[in-house]
Write a protein that holds these residues in place. Sequence first.
Motif, PDB file in Angstrom:
ATOM      1  N   GLU A 110       0.827  -1.210   0.000  1.00  0.00           N
ATOM      2  CA  GLU A 110       0.000   0.000   0.000  1.00  0.00           C
ATOM      3  C   GLU A 110       0.860   1.258   0.000  1.00  0.00           C
ATOM      4  OE1 GLU A 110      -2.513  -0.390   3.362  1.00  0.00           O
ATOM      5  OE2 GLU A 110      -3.947  -1.744   2.368  1.00  0.00           O
ATOM      6  N   GLU A 111       1.942   1.233   0.770  1.00  0.00           N
ATOM      7  CA  GLU A 111       2.839   2.387   0.816  1.00  0.00           C
ATOM      8  C   GLU A 111       3.510   2.624  -0.531  1.00  0.00           C
ATOM      9  OE1 GLU A 111       6.592   4.063   3.495  1.00  0.00           O
ATOM     10  OE2 GLU A 111       5.613   2.164   4.007  1.00  0.00           O
ATOM     11  N   LEU A 112       3.915   1.528  -1.182  1.00  0.00           N
ATOM     12  CA  LEU A 112       4.526   1.654  -2.503  1.00  0.00           C
ATOM     13  C   LEU A 112       3.520   2.181  -3.517  1.00  0.00           C
ATOM     14  CD1 LEU A 112       6.870   1.240  -4.452  1.00  0.00           C
ATOM     15  CD2 LEU A 112       6.148  -1.149  -4.699  1.00  0.00           C
ATOM     16  N   ASN A 113       2.284   1.688  -3.456  1.00  0.00           N
ATOM     17  CA  ASN A 113       1.248   2.158  -4.384  1.00  0.00           C
ATOM     18  C   ASN A 113       0.961   3.638  -4.178  1.00  0.00           C
ATOM     19  OD1 ASN A 113       0.941  -0.349  -5.587  1.00  0.00           O
ATOM     20  ND2 ASN A 113      -0.717  -0.976  -4.213  1.00  0.00           N
ATOM     21  N   ARG A 114       0.935   4.080  -2.927  1.00  0.00           N
ATOM     22  CA  ARG A 114       0.715   5.510  -2.672  1.00  0.00           C
ATOM     23  C   ARG A 114       1.864   6.343  -3.219  1.00  0.00           C
ATOM     24  NH1 ARG A 114      -1.388   3.611   2.324  1.00  0.00           N
ATOM     25  NH2 ARG A 114       0.664   3.848   3.309  1.00  0.00           N
ATOM     26  N   ALA A 115       3.093   5.841  -3.066  1.00  0.00           N
ATOM     27  CA  ALA A 115       4.253   6.575  -3.589  1.00  0.00           C
ATOM     28  C   ALA A 115       4.169   6.708  -5.108  1.00  0.00           C
ATOM     29  CB  ALA A 115       5.544   5.861  -3.186  1.00  0.00           C
ATOM     30  N   VAL A 116       3.750   5.638  -5.788  1.00  0.00           N
ATOM     31  CA  VAL A 116       3.611   5.686  -7.245  1.00  0.00           C
ATOM     32  C   VAL A 116       2.508   6.661  -7.651  1.00  0.00           C
ATOM     33  CG1 VAL A 116       3.004   4.342  -9.289  1.00  0.00           C
ATOM     34  CG2 VAL A 116       4.503   3.347  -7.556  1.00  0.00           C
ATOM     35  N   ALA A 117       1.377   6.610  -6.935  1.00  0.00           N
ATOM     36  CA  ALA A 117       0.257   7.491  -7.261  1.00  0.00           C
ATOM     37  C   ALA A 117       0.627   8.961  -7.061  1.00  0.00           C
ATOM     38  CB  ALA A 117      -0.948   7.130  -6.398  1.00  0.00           C
ATOM     39  N   VAL A 118       1.285   9.270  -5.943  1.00  0.00           N
ATOM     40  CA  VAL A 118       1.689  10.661  -5.687  1.00  0.00           C
ATOM     41  C   VAL A 118       2.728  11.107  -6.709  1.00  0.00           C
ATOM     42  CG1 VAL A 118       2.805  12.200  -4.029  1.00  0.00           C
ATOM     43  CG2 VAL A 118       1.129  10.519  -3.238  1.00  0.00           C
ATOM     44  N   HIS A 119       3.593  10.191  -7.123  1.00  0.00           N
ATOM     45  CA  HIS A 119       4.584  10.524  -8.142  1.00  0.00           C
ATOM     46  C   HIS A 119       3.901  10.901  -9.457  1.00  0.00           C
ATOM     47  CE1 HIS A 119       8.261  10.398 -10.490  1.00  0.00           C
ATOM     48  NE2 HIS A 119       7.680   9.547 -11.320  1.00  0.00           N
ATOM     49  N   LEU A 120       2.870  10.172  -9.826  1.00  0.00           N
ATOM     50  CA  LEU A 120       2.123  10.498 -11.053  1.00  0.00           C
ATOM     51  C   LEU A 120       1.442  11.859 -10.927  1.00  0.00           C
ATOM     52  CD1 LEU A 120       0.553   7.000 -11.817  1.00  0.00           C
ATOM     53  CD2 LEU A 120       2.400   8.122 -13.063  1.00  0.00           C
ATOM     54  N   LEU A 121       0.933  12.160  -9.728  1.00  0.00           N
ATOM     55  CA  LEU A 121       0.331  13.478  -9.518  1.00  0.00           C
ATOM     56  C   LEU A 121       1.380  14.572  -9.632  1.00  0.00           C
ATOM     57  CD1 LEU A 121      -2.064  12.797  -6.483  1.00  0.00           C
ATOM     58  CD2 LEU A 121      -2.662  12.966  -8.904  1.00  0.00           C
ATOM     59  N   ILE A 131      -6.403   6.061 -13.045  1.00  0.00           N
ATOM     60  CA  ILE A 131      -6.481   4.657 -13.457  1.00  0.00           C
ATOM     61  C   ILE A 131      -5.702   3.785 -12.488  1.00  0.00           C
ATOM     62  CG2 ILE A 131      -5.862   3.015 -15.275  1.00  0.00           C
ATOM     63  CD1 ILE A 131      -6.330   5.252 -17.301  1.00  0.00           C
ATOM     64  N   PHE A 132      -4.508   4.240 -12.117  1.00  0.00           N
ATOM     65  CA  PHE A 132      -3.684   3.460 -11.190  1.00  0.00           C
ATOM     66  C   PHE A 132      -4.368   3.332  -9.831  1.00  0.00           C
ATOM     67  CE2 PHE A 132      -0.450   3.224  -7.861  1.00  0.00           C
ATOM     68  CZ  PHE A 132       0.252   2.093  -8.264  1.00  0.00           C
ATOM     69  N   LEU A 133      -4.957   4.415  -9.345  1.00  0.00           N
ATOM     70  CA  LEU A 133      -5.638   4.370  -8.052  1.00  0.00           C
ATOM     71  C   LEU A 133      -6.805   3.389  -8.085  1.00  0.00           C
ATOM     72  CD1 LEU A 133      -5.656   8.180  -7.136  1.00  0.00           C
ATOM     73  CD2 LEU A 133      -4.353   6.383  -5.990  1.00  0.00           C
ATOM     74  N   GLY A 134      -7.516   3.356  -9.219  1.00  0.00           N
ATOM     75  CA  GLY A 134      -8.638   2.440  -9.332  1.00  0.00           C
ATOM     76  C   GLY A 134      -8.214   0.991  -9.407  1.00  0.00           C
ATOM     77  N   GLU A 135      -7.177   0.703 -10.196  1.00  0.00           N
ATOM     78  CA  GLU A 135      -6.743  -0.681 -10.372  1.00  0.00           C
ATOM     79  C   GLU A 135      -6.018  -1.230  -9.144  1.00  0.00           C
ATOM     80  OE1 GLU A 135      -4.438  -0.895 -13.903  1.00  0.00           O
ATOM     81  OE2 GLU A 135      -6.158  -0.638 -15.252  1.00  0.00           O
ATOM     82  N   SER A 136      -5.333  -0.360  -8.410  1.00  0.00           N
ATOM     83  CA  SER A 136      -4.603  -0.823  -7.227  1.00  0.00           C
ATOM     84  C   SER A 136      -5.414  -0.682  -5.944  1.00  0.00           C
ATOM     85  CB  SER A 136      -3.301  -0.035  -7.081  1.00  0.00           C
ATOM     86  OG  SER A 136      -3.569   1.351  -6.890  1.00  0.00           O
ATOM     87  N   ALA A 137      -6.629  -0.108  -6.074  1.00  0.00           N
ATOM     88  CA  ALA A 137      -7.487   0.107  -4.901  1.00  0.00           C
ATOM     89  C   ALA A 137      -6.773   0.918  -3.825  1.00  0.00           C
ATOM     90  CB  ALA A 137      -7.963  -1.227  -4.338  1.00  0.00           C
ATOM     91  N   THR A 138      -5.986   1.895  -4.267  1.00  0.00           N
ATOM     92  CA  THR A 138      -5.243   2.746  -3.341  1.00  0.00           C
ATOM     93  C   THR A 138      -6.042   4.011  -3.045  1.00  0.00           C
ATOM     94  OG1 THR A 138      -3.155   1.933  -4.251  1.00  0.00           O
ATOM     95  CG2 THR A 138      -3.059   3.953  -2.956  1.00  0.00           C
ATOM     96  N   LYS A 139      -6.023   4.452  -1.818  1.00  0.00           N
ATOM     97  CA  LYS A 139      -6.764   5.641  -1.400  1.00  0.00           C
ATOM     98  C   LYS A 139      -5.811   6.806  -1.173  1.00  0.00           C
ATOM     99  CE  LYS A 139     -10.733   3.417  -1.095  1.00  0.00           C
ATOM    100  NZ  LYS A 139     -11.874   3.715  -1.979  1.00  0.00           N
ATOM    101  N   LEU A 140      -6.167   7.956  -1.734  1.00  0.00           N
ATOM    102  CA  LEU A 140      -5.449   9.201  -1.475  1.00  0.00           C
ATOM    103  C   LEU A 140      -6.457  10.263  -1.060  1.00  0.00           C
ATOM    104  CD1 LEU A 140      -2.842   9.575  -4.399  1.00  0.00           C
ATOM    105  CD2 LEU A 140      -2.398   8.945  -2.029  1.00  0.00           C
ATOM    106  N   PRO A 141      -6.059  11.178  -0.193  1.00  0.00           N
ATOM    107  CA  PRO A 141      -6.984  12.253   0.192  1.00  0.00           C
ATOM    108  C   PRO A 141      -7.431  13.053  -1.035  1.00  0.00           C
ATOM    109  CG  PRO A 141      -5.066  12.213   1.643  1.00  0.00           C
ATOM    110  CD  PRO A 141      -4.773  11.275   0.517  1.00  0.00           C
ATOM    111  N   PRO A 142      -8.721  13.248  -1.227  1.00  0.00           N
ATOM    112  CA  PRO A 142      -9.194  14.023  -2.392  1.00  0.00           C
ATOM    113  C   PRO A 142      -8.581  15.412  -2.451  1.00  0.00           C
ATOM    114  CG  PRO A 142     -11.026  12.908  -1.301  1.00  0.00           C
ATOM    115  CD  PRO A 142      -9.838  12.746  -0.414  1.00  0.00           C
ATOM    116  N   LEU A 143      -8.318  15.995  -1.286  1.00  0.00           N
ATOM    117  CA  LEU A 143      -7.732  17.333  -1.253  1.00  0.00           C
ATOM    118  C   LEU A 143      -6.348  17.343  -1.880  1.00  0.00           C
ATOM    119  CD1 LEU A 143      -7.913  20.275  -0.338  1.00  0.00           C
ATOM    120  CD2 LEU A 143      -6.966  19.579   1.880  1.00  0.00           C
ATOM    121  N   LEU A 144      -5.598  16.255  -1.715  1.00  0.00           N
ATOM    122  CA  LEU A 144      -4.255  16.181  -2.275  1.00  0.00           C
ATOM    123  C   LEU A 144      -4.311  16.226  -3.799  1.00  0.00           C
ATOM    124  CD1 LEU A 144      -1.221  15.799  -1.665  1.00  0.00           C
ATOM    125  CD2 LEU A 144      -1.593  13.334  -1.849  1.00  0.00           C
ATOM    126  N   VAL A 145      -5.246  15.484  -4.386  1.00  0.00           N
ATOM    127  CA  VAL A 145      -5.408  15.489  -5.844  1.00  0.00           C
ATOM    128  C   VAL A 145      -5.811  16.877  -6.329  1.00  0.00           C
ATOM    129  CG1 VAL A 145      -6.621  14.443  -7.782  1.00  0.00           C
ATOM    130  CG2 VAL A 145      -6.043  13.048  -5.787  1.00  0.00           C
TER     131      VAL A 145
END
Length: 390
Positions: A110-121, A131-145
Amino acid sequence: MDLITKESGQLGKNASLQACEDSVDALLEFLEQAKANVTDKQYMAQVHTMYTSQVAPQIIQTPNDVHKAISRYGKALDRTFKLNVNSAASSIVQIASDNDDSKEAVESREELNRAVAVHLLRLGEFDTANIFLGESATKLPPLLVEQFELLYDILRSMGERNLQPAIDWASTHQRFLDCRGSDLEFQLRELQFKMLLSQRDTSAALAYARTHFQRYQRHYLKEISQLVTSILYSYTGNSPYEKTGGEVSGDDHAVALKTVQQTLIKEFCTLLGLSSESPLVQAVSSGTVALPILAKMGGIMKTKRTEWTSSNELPVEIDLPPEFQFHSVFVCPVSKEQTTDSNPPLMLPCGHILAHDTLKAMSKDSDRYRFKCHYCPEETTFPHTRRVYF
């Protein structure tokens, strides 16, 4: 004939691809000369002798030398870049497989998936991140996006020479920037002033300076003076403040804009509680530096049939560039071991610092036993020590 001899001599000087090409050129010229003098029997006899003794051996030898060099180059590449990543990591860290459902493995993924998602952002790849967040079922704060979307809207406007959204953001977070000692807002105002001056609108530039530069006089009086004075030289082209003030050319604007954008990204990420650089990029970059050393160490351990048993320390010291060094490293002067979270540095009342395990051993694992500091005669007990944070 002299030309053929000269070319043939050059062929023997090196075994490069250029030498191979030169040998072919020499052969063609040799044949052209032979063709032109084909009726001269004496000349043809000399040509045949020279071809047999000089030209033909060089024609055969040069491609062979080139082939050997290419073969050695391939082997050198294999020796240099053939790394077994698993051997480099397996003796140092435990790599969790996708089938591992233990709590630690799940948290690591989960930590690795969050790091990848934040990197894409951070890269502005919002569609890919979703797409990555949906396929990996990773949660990020909506405010961050939303904040990263705002950041890229601001950067896009800056690229279109519209600095107002960036200035508005800096003004909104003025207190935060002032507490950090950041000059982002002044950089934006300064660049806006230069853009107005580059448009030959001296009245607008002067009005802008009068309206917005007053609050910066305490810290940037010299810079403001040069900027305002550069208005006098806006038509002469020989301003003594050409490097620090005045209008900006296309190239100068691009460089200045990039600098301000980098400062904006840094402050924006800091406000969000993130590092200015992507942790994923830093991990990959530092890992690229360390991987060859770790792979070699892993091979040595495999040969000697030994394993590195400490999960908090590397088996060999790796010197990383300064940009990858974020905190001090403390080594206990008694045990010569690097401190870790489980063995933190502790300070004695006398001010000297030793590792937790060292002090436990000195105190005989008792809170009442008094022991002397290794560097001075002062005595103390373990409860009087304090944790030190570097």
